[in-house]
Design a protein around this motif. Structure first.
Motif, mmCIF file in Angstrom:
data_model
loop_
_atom_site.group_PDB
_atom_site.id
_atom_site.type_symbol
_atom_site.label_atom_id
_atom_site.label_comp_id
_atom_site.label_asym_id
_atom_site.label_seq_id
_atom_site.Cartn_x
_atom_site.Cartn_y
_atom_site.Cartn_z
ATOM 1 N N LEU A 188 -3.140 -8.239 12.179
ATOM 2 C CA LEU A 188 -3.863 -8.423 11.615
ATOM 3 C C LEU A 188 -3.018 -7.870 10.176
ATOM 4 O O LEU A 188 -3.737 -6.488 10.098
ATOM 5 N N ILE A 189 -2.600 -8.676 9.307
ATOM 6 C CA ILE A 189 -2.243 -7.713 8.593
ATOM 7 C C ILE A 189 -3.008 -8.720 6.638
ATOM 8 O O ILE A 189 -2.459 -9.894 7.213
ATOM 9 N N ASN A 190 -3.321 -7.510 5.952
ATOM 10 C CA ASN A 190 -3.843 -8.186 4.510
ATOM 11 C C ASN A 190 -4.264 -9.470 5.203
ATOM 12 O O ASN A 190 -4.879 -10.324 4.345
ATOM 13 N N ASN A 191 -5.423 -9.743 6.281
ATOM 14 C CA ASN A 191 -6.827 -10.800 6.963
ATOM 15 C C ASN A 191 -5.467 -12.115 7.223
ATOM 16 O O ASN A 191 -6.746 -12.765 7.236
ATOM 17 N N PRO A 232 8.263 -9.255 2.984
ATOM 18 C CA PRO A 232 7.695 -8.498 0.743
ATOM 19 C C PRO A 232 6.941 -7.656 0.876
ATOM 20 O O PRO A 232 6.569 -6.100 0.480
ATOM 21 N N ARG A 233 5.788 -9.207 0.730
ATOM 22 C CA ARG A 233 4.672 -8.587 0.960
ATOM 23 C C ARG A 233 3.681 -7.988 2.188
ATOM 24 O O ARG A 233 2.151 -7.585 1.530
ATOM 25 N N ILE A 249 -1.910 -2.700 -8.987
ATOM 26 C CA ILE A 249 -0.926 -2.764 -8.245
ATOM 27 C C ILE A 249 -1.065 -3.702 -7.251
ATOM 28 O O ILE A 249 -1.391 -3.125 -5.884
ATOM 29 N N GLU A 250 -0.159 -4.174 -7.146
ATOM 30 C CA GLU A 250 0.410 -4.964 -5.387
ATOM 31 C C GLU A 250 2.130 -4.821 -4.522
ATOM 32 O O GLU A 250 2.665 -4.659 -5.977
ATOM 33 N N THR A 281 -1.365 0.643 0.950
ATOM 34 C CA THR A 281 -2.788 -0.666 -0.277
ATOM 35 C C THR A 281 -3.595 -0.537 -0.781
ATOM 36 O O THR A 281 -4.210 -0.707 -1.093
ATOM 37 N N ASN A 282 -4.094 -0.319 1.471
ATOM 38 C CA ASN A 282 -5.581 0.320 1.224
ATOM 39 C C ASN A 282 -6.389 1.354 0.075
ATOM 40 O O ASN A 282 -7.033 1.492 -0.099
#
Length: 444
Positions: free
Chosen positions: A37-40, A129-130, A323-324, A412-413
């Motif tokens: 589960l990555i970035n929902n 990448p994202r 930031i992304e 990111t969190n």
């Protein structure tokens, strides 16, 4: 000889019968597969023609897609059949795709011997990448139409069961809704509360989106962000980048489940022209909402059920930094080589007893490859933007800790942390190392 011949013929016909769709040839007619589960978003292991890959499980796609396929084209041994053009979110042009037929697909013990794929050779369409992990394709309807799919977000597994063997166990706090389909995509009727007004809406269930809700602005229904919103990058669709407004709605309801102060995005109208072909659609229900439930999709019977889980009460937060990040290959990092460093006691002659216990370390170093993280998007007038950070900056440290010690998701969190927290970043820009500091702030 006749019984043996009959048996062989029966086996052959059976294989032909189930090879056109997904089947589970074990005694339970069911299998459980762990996912990331990555970035929902749900990333599952998928084997295509003997090659082990990772796919995004996406209820919002009607055709299975493999992209950046040039990396593994030779191994996959695709049988090309036709060329089509796919159109998705974004204001760009349709994407050229080549249809490949008769591929063998395995997901755990689930198998399909004649699966079609649409191969996209556009290298700009790369989720890795994202997300920080390899993602080779997307699969949705073809899997859901054949099997009952139970998604346990809390324990990170999906359970796939042949529908005739699935036993639905009604629970007191489970909400079961009727599914509607348009172009092989699932829709449900729910309610949203905007400015104190409860509005019935129809949403696409889109497990391939990381936001909570997307709504299409509609003055006739009073669906709009009001005065409190900010402009932002919403994501990248098949047809290009998607921008829009972010805000919150007062409430959102799935029958008797009610959530308050829910994040919502309003995509620019130019990005969702195709999505509005379904005139009754008002938006999408996506990962940041779906993960708060354990969900059972039963396409053959036409229903979906929601049971709240441990994520249900998790606060809806926005990115407070602006930031992304994106994973951008690797960089060389200097580290102590413990295997070759020398430890020795010094010459104790003419030294006091107090100094005789000193240990000298003769450190030797090595250079190793570590993941590199760069700023891919930067919200205008955000704390990071106002501090002077720029798109393309390579982040070396965050709060005095090397970024290579963290996953992309973990870094990111930190950008979603509480308002008022200070972040210190060490970055590299054009070979120059710089330090920045800013305080996380609400985006509106």
């Amino acid at each position: 000889m006749k019984p043996i011949l009959f048996c062989i013929l029966f086996m052959f016909l059976s294989m032909v019968g189930f090879s056109q769709e997904f089947r589970i040839p074990n005694k339970k007619h069911s299998d459980k597969i762990q996912f990331k589960l990555i970035n929902n978003l749900i990333i599952i292991p998928v084997e295509v023609n003997g090659v082990k890959l990772s796919f995004l499980l996406d209820t919002g796609v009607s055709k299975p897609i493999i992209f950046n396929v040039l990396h593994v084209a030779d191994s996959l041994k695709f049988k090309e059949d036709d060329t089509i053009f796919l159109m998705g979110f974004g204001d760009g042009e349709p994407i050229k795709a080549t249809k490949s037929i008769d591929n063998i697909v395995k997901i755990g013990e689930v198998i399909n011997l004649h699966q079609d794929f649409y191969a996209i050779y556009n290298f700009d369409l790369n989720l890795a990448p994202r997300l920080g992990v390899p993602v080779h394709g997307i699969i949705g309807y073809d899997l859901f139409k054949d099997l009952t799919v139970e998604i346990n977000y809390a324990q990170r597994f999906i359970k796939l069961t042949e529908p005739s063997y699935y036993k639905y166990k009604p629970k007191r706090k489970t909400e079961k809704l009727h599914l509607e389909f348009y172009n092989n995509k699932p829709y449900i009727n729910v309610k949203v509360n905007i400015n104190g007004k409860e509005i019935p809406i129809k949403l696409l269930i889109d497990s391939g989106g990381s936001d909570a809700l997307w709504l299409f602005e509609d003055d006739s229904l009073d669906i709009h962000p009001g005065d409190l919103f900010f402009h932002d990058y919403l994501g990248h669709g098949l047809s290009g980048s998607v921008f829009g407004k972010r805000s919150k709605v007062d409430g959102f309801s799935i029958n008797n489940y009610h959530l308050k102060n829910v994040n919502v995005a309003y995509p620019d109208s130019s990005s969702v022209v195709k999505a509005k072909n379904n005139k009754g659609r008002n938006g999408s229900l996506s990962g940041n909402m779906l993960k708060r439930f354990n969900v059972v999709f039963d396409y053959p019977r036409g229903f979906v059920s929601f049971t709240k889980n441990s994520f249900f009460k998790e606060k809806f937060n926005y990115n407070h930094s602006g930031i992304e990040l994106a994973h951008d290959g690797v960089r060389l990092v200097k580290e102590i080589d413990d295997s070759h460093s020398k430890f020795r006691s010094p010459n104790t002659q003419n030294r006091s007893a107090a100094n005789s216990q000193t240990i000298v370390i003769e450190a030797q170093y090595k250079y190793v490859l570590k993941p590199a993280f760069v700023i891919a998007e930067l919200r205008k007038n955000s704390p990071a933007d106002l501090a002077g950070l720029q798109i393309g900056d390579l982040i070396l440290e965050i709060n005095n800790k090397p970024t290579f010690r963290f996953s992309l998701q973990e870094i990111t969190n930190k950008f979603y942390d509480d308002v008022g927290k200070r972040l210190k970043l060490k970055i590299e820009r054009s070979g120059v190392v710089l330090n920045y500091s800013f305080v996380l702030k609400s985006p509106y």
